[in-house]
Design a protein around this motif. Structure first.
Motif, PDB file in Angstrom:
ATOM      1  N   TRP A  32       0.651  -0.738   0.068  1.00 40.22           N
ATOM      2  CA  TRP A  32      -0.467  -0.046  -0.101  1.00 40.22           C
ATOM      3  C   TRP A  32       0.810   1.087  -0.113  1.00 40.22           C
ATOM      4  O   TRP A  32      -0.027   1.987   0.075  1.00 40.22           O
ATOM      5  CB  TRP A  32      -0.857  -0.188   0.951  1.00 40.22           C
ATOM      6  CG  TRP A  32      -0.156   0.090   2.517  1.00 40.22           C
ATOM      7  CD1 TRP A  32       0.484   1.223   3.195  1.00 40.22           C
ATOM      8  CD2 TRP A  32       0.302  -1.155   3.600  1.00 40.22           C
ATOM      9  NE1 TRP A  32       0.554   0.591   4.153  1.00 40.22           N
ATOM     10  CE2 TRP A  32       0.977  -1.054   4.066  1.00 40.22           C
ATOM     11  CE3 TRP A  32       0.739  -2.893   3.045  1.00 40.22           C
ATOM     12  CZ2 TRP A  32       1.944  -1.321   5.299  1.00 40.22           C
ATOM     13  CZ3 TRP A  32       1.140  -3.101   3.980  1.00 40.22           C
ATOM     14  CH2 TRP A  32       1.624  -2.847   5.144  1.00 40.22           C
ATOM     15  N   ILE A  77      -3.984  -3.049   1.928  1.00 37.43           N
ATOM     16  CA  ILE A  77      -3.811  -3.462   3.586  1.00 37.43           C
ATOM     17  C   ILE A  77      -4.223  -4.987   3.649  1.00 37.43           C
ATOM     18  O   ILE A  77      -4.187  -5.982   3.685  1.00 37.43           O
ATOM     19  CB  ILE A  77      -4.197  -2.976   4.963  1.00 37.43           C
ATOM     20  CG1 ILE A  77      -3.330  -1.284   4.809  1.00 37.43           C
ATOM     21  CG2 ILE A  77      -3.679  -3.638   6.055  1.00 37.43           C
ATOM     22  CD1 ILE A  77      -2.827  -0.275   5.757  1.00 37.43           C
ATOM     23  N   TRP A 101      -2.997  -7.495   1.202  1.00 35.53           N
ATOM     24  CA  TRP A 101      -1.506  -8.194   2.048  1.00 35.53           C
ATOM     25  C   TRP A 101      -1.563  -8.678   3.092  1.00 35.53           C
ATOM     26  O   TRP A 101      -0.791 -10.249   3.008  1.00 35.53           O
ATOM     27  CB  TRP A 101      -0.617  -6.436   2.395  1.00 35.53           C
ATOM     28  CG  TRP A 101      -0.096  -6.900   3.330  1.00 35.53           C
ATOM     29  CD1 TRP A 101       2.369  -7.543   2.685  1.00 35.53           C
ATOM     30  CD2 TRP A 101       1.425  -6.840   4.814  1.00 35.53           C
ATOM     31  NE1 TRP A 101       2.630  -7.973   4.009  1.00 35.53           N
ATOM     32  CE2 TRP A 101       1.687  -7.578   4.583  1.00 35.53           C
ATOM     33  CE3 TRP A 101       0.207  -6.481   5.886  1.00 35.53           C
ATOM     34  CZ2 TRP A 101       2.677  -7.576   5.866  1.00 35.53           C
ATOM     35  CZ3 TRP A 101       0.291  -6.829   7.016  1.00 35.53           C
ATOM     36  CH2 TRP A 101       1.975  -6.443   7.049  1.00 35.53           C
TER      37      TRP A 101
END
Length: 499
Positions: free
Chosen positions: A201, A226, A229
């Motif tokens: 990000w 995020i 991820w």
């Protein structure tokens, strides 16, 4: 009876050679094209940055005096510094500059190898591994999720990639000593960094540049990325944990079992007496302090290949001086030089393949948008095809195209400058948000770095782990399919919610 022979994946050098052959053939079939370029200004961290990018509406084929499209072809040999078929190794090795491309990465790999050759000569790493094994008895498996998470975070926060080579030199012997294998070591270092890199990000080397040249607010869309991820990192940890547990039960199931013999032989800790002295501790502290210096430099001062290579050289030199002062492994001054030579020699094949892989792009005419090349024509053709598809399918094909294009242009910032000026306006035509187009770029760019034999960082890490790319391909394809499936799901979600 004759033994049944299983098919063996060719050596990496052989694979790259035949890709060069294919590239040379394409220069006779595909006409050369070029774009015009322009300067794009965008704001990052409150400061204005500029980037030279292509103008997506300026593509034109190169024509001769009769108006016919030019197919450049590839000569067998070119003199005067030209790029012929038989020149691809040399031209690839000397291309670029110290900030990257081939020559900078080659020097980076050799210097890191040499620095760790000195550190390994002190045997402080072996003694440190003994200490770790002693302290983690019964809890060794916890090293895997912790390391994978940290390296993935490093890839997400500051674009960690080439730095994984150095960490692999430390962690691969540790994984083998703990009963796992070199593949596990590569998974928790390099693969983890690329999972983080692809789903970042805030990565300044890919996300920030891609958003800037696409006229998307820099570092926007963080919550979605995020969450992505976290999902990718969790899947990577689970996959690696399951695999490592299987190898722990039966190390012979590892595809790298034979090559791991080097680490078992040179780092056979069973016959070593734990003797972690003050001198060994100083070497390890030098290594830790040096790595902290690298992380600080990358985050605070934007250090890149030249500075990081010098930092690792400094680590090696200081470790060598400590080794001589404290007579670690009976070291003398000449052993510093010998250790450096041995370490550099171990990573020489990885350094060579970097130049060979760069030769593919050179044969295709280079990766400059304003110079005639087959690569520019391929970029333009793919862009035109993607623009005519339904929005959700266009989004996925953008991801697929970026994955394929990454084989030729592995640099994240370079690929962003080449592809995003074309993909961003095409996203508008196809009904896909530009943010989703950036997402397609980062997933396609980052995840394929785990597999493509043109990635200098991957081949450097595999070289440190003594794993041939063919062996790696036999192992990693299942994980790659899993990542492609996850990427597809996130691309569809992004398209549906107009991310």
């Amino acid at each position: 009876m004759k033994e049944k022979q299983s098919w063996k994946v060719p050596h990496t050098f052989v694979i790259v050679f035949f890709v060069v052959v294919l590239a040379a053939v394409l220069t006779y079939v595909v006409p050369a094209g070029q774009f015009e370029t322009e300067e794009v200004t965008y704001t990052q961290d409150g400061e204005e940055s500029t980037r030279t990018v292509l103008d997506p509406d300026s593509f034109s084929y190169v024509t001769d005096d009769n108006g016919d499209q030019v197919r450049q072809g590839t000569a067998l040999f070119e003199d005067g510094g030209g790029a012929g078929f038989l020149n691809y190794v040399f031209e690839g090795l000397v291309s670029g500059d110290k900030w990257g491309s081939a020559v900078g990465v080659v020097a980076f790999i050799l210097i890191i190898g040499g620095a760790f050759g000195i550190i390994l000569r002190t045997r402080a790493i072996e003694q440190g591994i003994l200490k770790v094994i002693d302290k983690t008895k019964g809890r060794e498996i916890l090293i895997i999720p912790v390391m994978f998470f940290l390296f993935s975070l490093g890839g997400a926060v500051f674009g960690m990639g080439e730095e994984a080579i150095a960490f692999a030199i430390i962690l691969v012997p540790l994984m083998v000593a703990l009963g796992y294998d070199a593949i596990t070591g590569v998974m928790i270092t390099y693969v983890a960094t690329q999972v983080g890199f692809a789903t970042s990000w805030m990565n300044p080397f890919s996300v920030a540049i891609a958003q800037g040249v696409s006229d998307v607010p820099v570092l926007s869309g963080a919550p979605f990325r995020i969450a992505m991820w976290l999902v990718f990192t969790l899947v990577g940890i689970i996959f690696t944990w399951i695999y490592a547990s299987k190898i722990k039960k039966d190390p012979k199931k590892s595809l790298s079992y034979e090559t791991d013999a080097y680490f078992r032989k040179n780092g056979d800790l069973k016959d070593l007496q734990a003797n972690f002295t003050f001198g060994h501790a100083l070497v390890v502290l030098t290594l830790i302090a040096g790595i902290g210096w690298v992380i600080w430099g990358v985050i605070e001062r934007a250090y890149y290949i030249p500075e990081i290579a010098s930092q690792f050289f400094t680590m090696g030199l200081v470790a060598g001086i400590i080794g001589v002062m404290f007579k670690l492994n009976n070291m003398k001054v000449d052993d510093i030089a010998e250790g450096f030579i041995e370490g550099a020699k171990d990573l020489l094949p990885a350094a060579l393949i970097v130049g060979m892989a760069k030769g593919i792009v050179i044969i295709l005419g280079g990766d400059s948008p304003d110079a005639p090349s087959v690569l520019n024509t391929m970029l333009y053709g793919a862009g035109q095809a993607i623009g005519d598809l339904p929005s959700a399918l266009s989004a996925w094909f953008m991801y697929a195209f970026q994955s394929v294009f990454n084989f030729f242009v592995v640099s994240g910032s370079g690929q962003a400058a080449l592809t995003m000026p074309l993909m961003a306006p095409l996203a508008d035509i196809a009904g896909v948000t530009r943010q989703t187009a950036v997402l397609a770029f980062q997933l396609g760019d980052g995840l394929t770095n785990i597999f493509v034999p043109t990635s200098a960082a991957l081949l450097g890490t595999l070289g440190a782990a003594r794993i041939d790319w063919g062996t790696w391909a036999r192992f990693i394809w299942k994980f790659m399919l899993l990542l492609v499936g996850l990427a597809t799901i996130f691309m569809i979600i992004a398209s549906v919610i107009n991310f």
